[in-house]
Scaffold this active site. Structure first.
Site, PDB file in Angstrom:
ATOM      1  N   ASP A   1       4.965  23.780 -43.008  1.00  0.00           N
ATOM      2  CA  ASP A   1       4.935  22.438 -43.399  1.00  0.00           C
ATOM      3  C   ASP A   1       3.754  22.513 -44.681  1.00  0.00           C
ATOM      4  O   ASP A   1       4.069  22.890 -45.707  1.00  0.00           O
ATOM      5  CB  ASP A   1       4.096  21.650 -42.256  1.00  0.00           C
ATOM      6  CG  ASP A   1       4.085  20.071 -42.526  1.00  0.00           C
ATOM      7  OD1 ASP A   1       4.518  19.800 -43.733  1.00  0.00           O
ATOM      8  OD2 ASP A   1       3.700  19.420 -41.657  1.00  0.00           O
TER       9      ASP A   1
ATOM     10  N   LYS B   1      -3.658  30.856 -32.440  1.00  0.00           N
ATOM     11  CA  LYS B   1      -4.217  29.994 -33.274  1.00  0.00           C
ATOM     12  C   LYS B   1      -5.119  28.705 -32.897  1.00  0.00           C
ATOM     13  O   LYS B   1      -4.584  28.063 -31.856  1.00  0.00           O
ATOM     14  CB  LYS B   1      -3.087  29.520 -34.211  1.00  0.00           C
ATOM     15  CG  LYS B   1      -3.360  28.428 -35.109  1.00  0.00           C
ATOM     16  CD  LYS B   1      -1.591  28.224 -35.841  1.00  0.00           C
ATOM     17  CE  LYS B   1      -1.005  27.099 -35.309  1.00  0.00           C
ATOM     18  NZ  LYS B   1       0.285  26.951 -36.000  1.00  0.00           N
TER      19      LYS B   1
ATOM     20  N   HIS C   1      10.990  22.880 -32.202  1.00  0.00           N
ATOM     21  CA  HIS C   1       9.652  23.160 -32.026  1.00  0.00           C
ATOM     22  C   HIS C   1       9.434  23.624 -30.564  1.00  0.00           C
ATOM     23  O   HIS C   1       8.418  24.811 -30.240  1.00  0.00           O
ATOM     24  CB  HIS C   1       8.460  22.113 -32.332  1.00  0.00           C
ATOM     25  CG  HIS C   1       7.285  22.544 -32.259  1.00  0.00           C
ATOM     26  ND1 HIS C   1       6.589  23.540 -33.101  1.00  0.00           N
ATOM     27  CD2 HIS C   1       6.120  22.127 -31.263  1.00  0.00           C
ATOM     28  CE1 HIS C   1       5.348  23.753 -32.917  1.00  0.00           C
ATOM     29  NE2 HIS C   1       5.324  22.996 -31.808  1.00  0.00           N
TER      30      HIS C   1
ATOM     31  N   ASP D   1       1.248  32.044 -32.988  1.00  0.00           N
ATOM     32  CA  ASP D   1       0.411  31.245 -32.359  1.00  0.00           C
ATOM     33  C   ASP D   1       1.259  31.469 -31.012  1.00  0.00           C
ATOM     34  O   ASP D   1       2.309  32.092 -30.915  1.00  0.00           O
ATOM     35  CB  ASP D   1       0.480  29.750 -32.519  1.00  0.00           C
ATOM     36  CG  ASP D   1       1.685  29.164 -32.735  1.00  0.00           C
ATOM     37  OD1 ASP D   1       2.858  29.289 -32.275  1.00  0.00           O
ATOM     38  OD2 ASP D   1       1.919  28.067 -33.750  1.00  0.00           O
TER      39      ASP D   1
ATOM     40  N   GLY E   1      -0.676  26.053 -43.932  1.00  0.00           N
ATOM     41  CA  GLY E   1      -1.935  26.310 -43.114  1.00  0.00           C
ATOM     42  C   GLY E   1      -1.685  27.433 -42.354  1.00  0.00           C
ATOM     43  O   GLY E   1      -2.439  28.589 -42.289  1.00  0.00           O
TER      44      GLY E   1
ATOM     45  N   ARG F   1      -6.272  24.879 -33.866  1.00  0.00           N
ATOM     46  CA  ARG F   1      -6.391  23.697 -35.086  1.00  0.00           C
ATOM     47  C   ARG F   1      -7.584  23.007 -34.878  1.00  0.00           C
ATOM     48  O   ARG F   1      -7.975  22.344 -33.867  1.00  0.00           O
ATOM     49  CB  ARG F   1      -5.079  22.661 -34.731  1.00  0.00           C
ATOM     50  CG  ARG F   1      -3.799  23.450 -35.184  1.00  0.00           C
ATOM     51  CD  ARG F   1      -2.680  22.198 -35.106  1.00  0.00           C
ATOM     52  NE  ARG F   1      -1.548  22.856 -35.860  1.00  0.00           N
ATOM     53  CZ  ARG F   1      -1.271  23.138 -36.912  1.00  0.00           C
ATOM     54  NH1 ARG F   1      -2.087  23.243 -37.937  1.00  0.00           N
ATOM     55  NH2 ARG F   1      -0.091  23.840 -37.482  1.00  0.00           N
TER      56      ARG F   1
HETATM   57  C1  R5P Z   1       3.101  24.549 -35.067  1.00  0.00           C
HETATM   58  O1  R5P Z   1       2.515  24.996 -33.815  1.00  0.00           O
HETATM   59  C2  R5P Z   1       4.115  24.942 -35.804  1.00  0.00           C
HETATM   60  O2  R5P Z   1       5.081  25.839 -35.040  1.00  0.00           O
HETATM   61  C3  R5P Z   1       3.984  25.392 -37.175  1.00  0.00           C
HETATM   62  O3  R5P Z   1       3.448  26.472 -37.152  1.00  0.00           O
HETATM   63  C4  R5P Z   1       3.289  24.466 -37.889  1.00  0.00           C
HETATM   64  O4  R5P Z   1       3.582  23.291 -37.932  1.00  0.00           O
HETATM   65  C5  R5P Z   1       3.260  24.712 -39.516  1.00  0.00           C
HETATM   66  O5  R5P Z   1       2.491  23.881 -40.244  1.00  0.00           O
HETATM   67  P1  R5P Z   1       1.621  23.957 -41.299  1.00  0.00           P
HETATM   68  O6  R5P Z   1       2.388  24.696 -42.325  1.00  0.00           O
HETATM   69  O7  R5P Z   1       1.164  22.752 -41.902  1.00  0.00           O
HETATM   70  O8  R5P Z   1       0.471  24.938 -40.856  1.00  0.00           O
END
Ligand code: R5P
Length: 318
Positions: A221, A191, A129, A168, A224, A193
């Site tokens: 994931d 982005k 990440h 993001d 979203g 959250r």
């Molecule tokens: C977050 O900063 C990661 O890089 C992914 O964008 C994020 O974890 C994806 O999660 P989801 O698909 O639940 O938005």
């Protein structure tokens, strides 16, 4: 030291592919559950003095897969192996690499400490990440990236008028490198959250109007983030949207959300098992097995891994 491959139970398909590329069979391991859910594990063949590569993706159920990995490493260490290399295509808990709020754990560091304490000699992984997570480990850590594989695929498709999009701020470096490799412009989103797995895009820098916008992220994931990025791109006038993501976690109804979204194609790597429900033509999975096989061969022969990063030299790129 003889090269040995051992698969945990999390990603047998990838392990078999790597074993085929390396023409090296998987050393059998017995993995069972006791009545109370505890894990029993025994390596079935001699591994004394060997150079062992354990293939275990820490995908869902992450905690089970982590525990199984640790027990496997312990069994190998007690069997006097020469070297324990962990090929962890998806390293869980990577998103929890800092305290975002007071009284939180930094579980990425905790996992690093546990893996190191278990007796592993090396970790090999793809698209953390955040790159600096490598520093959480006090053992050799070989970190590979997936964007050149996506770039190669897109280059072959000869897509015109492309812009690479970082969904993001955290994704900016990766997106910038991909844009540089393909010689196309970059757009960056901001982005926010508002809860775990809930995201919104508030601002965007860059021009996407009438272009094919290629979003690159480390993982999908719940979907979203991608859905929010897609709406922002549509509002900004993008003509076509392609998504590239390394780790296809696809939790909950992510597949359905991606199917419904205005996305032409979703490109994924096989760092986690790919579910059978990814049948539609919208999804394309690129396998990392050939690259992993090369990495293992080079580490085993004490050869440089840097030579695999040919894309870093712009003169020889794609
Ligand atoms: C977050 O900063 C990661 O890089 C992914 O964008 C994020 O974890 C994806 O999660 P989801 O698909 O639940 O938005």
């Amino acid at each position: 030291m003889a090269l040995k491959l051992i698969a945990g139970s999390s990603h047998p398909v990838l392990a078999k592919k790597i074993s085929k590329f390396l023409k090296t069979p998987l050393t059998p391991v017995i993995i069972k559950k006791f009545a109370d859910g505890e894990i029993y594990l025994r390596v079935s063949e001699k591994v004394r003095g060997d150079d062992v590569y354990v293939i275990q993706s820490l995908t869902s159920p992450a905690n089970e897969n982590i525990m199984e990995l640790l027990i496997l490493v312990d069994a190998l260490r007690r069997a006097s192996v020469g070297r324990i290399n962990l090929l962890i295509p998806y390293l869980a808990y990577s998103r929890q690499d800092r305290k975002a709020q007071s009284r939180e754990s930094i579980s990425a560091k905790l996992l690093a400490d546990i893996i190191t304490a278990s007796g592993a000699d090396r970790v090999i992984t793809v698209d953390l990440h955040a790159n600096q997570l490598q520093g959480f480990y006090n053992i050799p850590f070989d970190h590979f990236v997936g964007y050149p594989m996506f770039a190669e695929y897109l280059k072959e498709k000869n897509i015109k008028n492309m812009v690479i999009v970082a969904p993001d701020m955290g994704a900016t470096k990766r997106a910038d490198k991909m844009a540089d490799l393909l010689d196309v412009p970059l757009a960056i989103m901001h982005k926010v959250r508002y809860a775990h797995n809930m995201a919104d895009v508030t601002h965007m820098i860059g021009d996407v109007k009438n272009k094919t916008a290629v979003i690159i992220d480390d993982m999908i994931d719940t979907g979203g983030s991608i859905v929010a990025a897609t709406s922002a791109l549509e509002n900004a006038g993008a003509k076509k949207i392609i998504v590239c993501a390394t780790h296809a976690l696809l939790s909950g109804n992510a597949i359905e959300r991606l199917e419904k979204a205005n996305i032409s194609q979703v490109l994924l790597l096989d760092t986690v098992p790919i579910t059978d429900s990814l049948k539609s033509k919208k999804f394309k999975v690129i396998s990392l097995a050939p690259l992993f096989a090369k990495i293992i061969k080079r580490i085993h022969r004490n050869k440089s891994l840097g030579e695999l990063f040919t894309w870093e030299n712009k003169a020889t790129k794609l």
